[in-house]
Scaffold this active site. Structure first.
Site, PDB file in Angstrom:
ATOM      1  N   CYS A  80       0.881  -1.135   0.010  1.00  0.00           N
ATOM      2  CA  CYS A  80       0.045  -0.071   0.123  1.00  0.00           C
ATOM      3  C   CYS A  80       0.933   1.136   0.068  1.00  0.00           C
ATOM      4  O   CYS A  80       1.728   1.216   0.838  1.00  0.00           O
ATOM      5  CB  CYS A  80      -0.951   0.129   1.217  1.00  0.00           C
ATOM      6  SG  CYS A  80      -1.992   1.495   1.560  1.00  0.00           S
ATOM      7  N   CYS A 190      -0.829   3.664  -6.833  1.00  0.00           N
ATOM      8  CA  CYS A 190      -1.750   2.818  -5.601  1.00  0.00           C
ATOM      9  C   CYS A 190      -1.702   1.422  -6.366  1.00  0.00           C
ATOM     10  O   CYS A 190      -2.041   1.093  -7.352  1.00  0.00           O
ATOM     11  CB  CYS A 190      -3.040   3.482  -5.629  1.00  0.00           C
ATOM     12  SG  CYS A 190      -4.325   2.622  -4.770  1.00  0.00           S
TER      13      CYS A 190
HETATM   14  N1  DGL Z   1      -3.917   0.235  -2.109  1.00  0.00           N
HETATM   15  C1  DGL Z   1      -3.848   1.608  -1.300  1.00  0.00           C
HETATM   16  C2  DGL Z   1      -2.620   2.246  -1.857  1.00  0.00           C
HETATM   17  O1  DGL Z   1      -1.551   1.577  -2.371  1.00  0.00           O
HETATM   18  C3  DGL Z   1      -4.992   2.151  -1.292  1.00  0.00           C
HETATM   19  C4  DGL Z   1      -4.937   3.434  -0.291  1.00  0.00           C
HETATM   20  C5  DGL Z   1      -6.420   3.758   0.385  1.00  0.00           C
HETATM   21  O2  DGL Z   1      -6.911   2.840   1.065  1.00  0.00           O
HETATM   22  O3  DGL Z   1      -6.679   4.818   0.205  1.00  0.00           O
HETATM   23  O4  DGL Z   1      -2.255   3.475  -1.663  1.00  0.00           O
END
Ligand code: DGL
Length: 271
Positions: A80, A190
């Protein structure tokens, strides 16, 4: 190398706020098919982009520590960007296993871009973090970076993974700044976004290079497993089965077909 590791299946914990970490887990599975993957989605705290930094740090450290008490993971991957840009130092000092983080792939994008115009699609939190400024200063000082921090795209992708259609017109409008800037390279900052890469490519046909961090994270995870004593041949020998996707709050069964396609079964963690 400790020969004891030859008898064990490597265990990797992949952590994200939602199901986006599965895009990174897919790259790990491809490079290290023998590893058993546990993906933990903090759906109780989702989306991290809207959370204060200290909440993201506390949730990441607390949830990963709780998993490490239950199973002997060899590597933790914080899949993440939003969490990695703030929580890695605290997590690394709180746990004793190696931790791999994911940050926007600005460096490889700068190496690929021909017209020196790069786009970054990420969450609003990732787009405004000082960590990003540092990456740009270090690796892309001669590039123009067009940033789009989209507040809803992660939620749209969570819904899409549960069988609902993406709001294509709104998505296309959100991508317009990249068309206007004429970027030739787009960083998916993301981990949710590679899951809908086919759709993004269709909407941005002029982008030549698509960059995310999945393969680099998988390579780094493999080297850490080797340092921990796993022989390279043992990491690719068999296809591991039994990958699990854990959720920090009950997740409804409409996510199951998506998980099954990727080879995961759903579980809810005990608080
Ligand atoms: N997959 C997460 C990232 O890479 C999502 C972040 C979120 O929950 O806003 O930033």
């Amino acid at each position: 190398m400790s020969s004891a590791q030859a008898d064990r299946v490597p265990e990797i914990l992949v952590f994200d706020s939602g199901v986006g970490g599965l895009s990174i887990a897919a790259c790990i599975h491809q490079q290290l098919p023998a590893a058993r993957l546990t993906h933990l989605a903090d759906n109780a705290g989702f989306p991290y982009g809207g959370q204060p930094e200290e909440v993201v740090v506390d949730r990441t450290v607390g949830l990963v520590q709780a998993q490490l008490r239950q199973r002997p993971f060899d590597v933790v991957v914080v899949a993440c960007n939003t969490a990695s840009t703030v929580a890695l130092p605290a997590l690394r000092s709180a746990v004793s296993v190696p931790v791999v983080g994911v940050v926007p792939a600005i460096k490889p994008a700068a190496a690929l871009s021909e017209n020196r115009r790069i786009g970054l699609l990420a969450t609003p939190a990732t787009v405004r973090r000082p960590y990003l400024e540092q990456l740009v200063r270090d690796f892309a000082p001669d590039c123009e970076l067009e940033r789009v921090g989209h507040p809803e795209l992660v939620t749209w992708i969570e819904d899409w993974a549960r069988g609902r259609p993406l709001p294509e017109p709104a998505l296309s409008v959100a991508l317009q700044p990249f068309r206007d800037a004429g970027v030739d390279t787009l960083v998916l900052g993301c981990t949710h976004y590679p899951l809908i890469q086919d759709e993004l490519r269709r909407l941005l046909p002029d982008v030549r290079h698509w960059v995310d961090s999945g393969d680099a994270i998988a390579r780094r995870t493999g080297s850490l497993l080797e340092e921990a004593g796993f022989a390279p041949r043992d990491l690719v020998r068999d296809q591991s089965s039994g990958h699990r996707c854990l959720f920090s709050a009950p997740a409804t069964a409409d996510i199951d077909p998506f998980l099954a396609r990727l080879g995961y079964r759903r579980e809810v963690i005990q608080a």
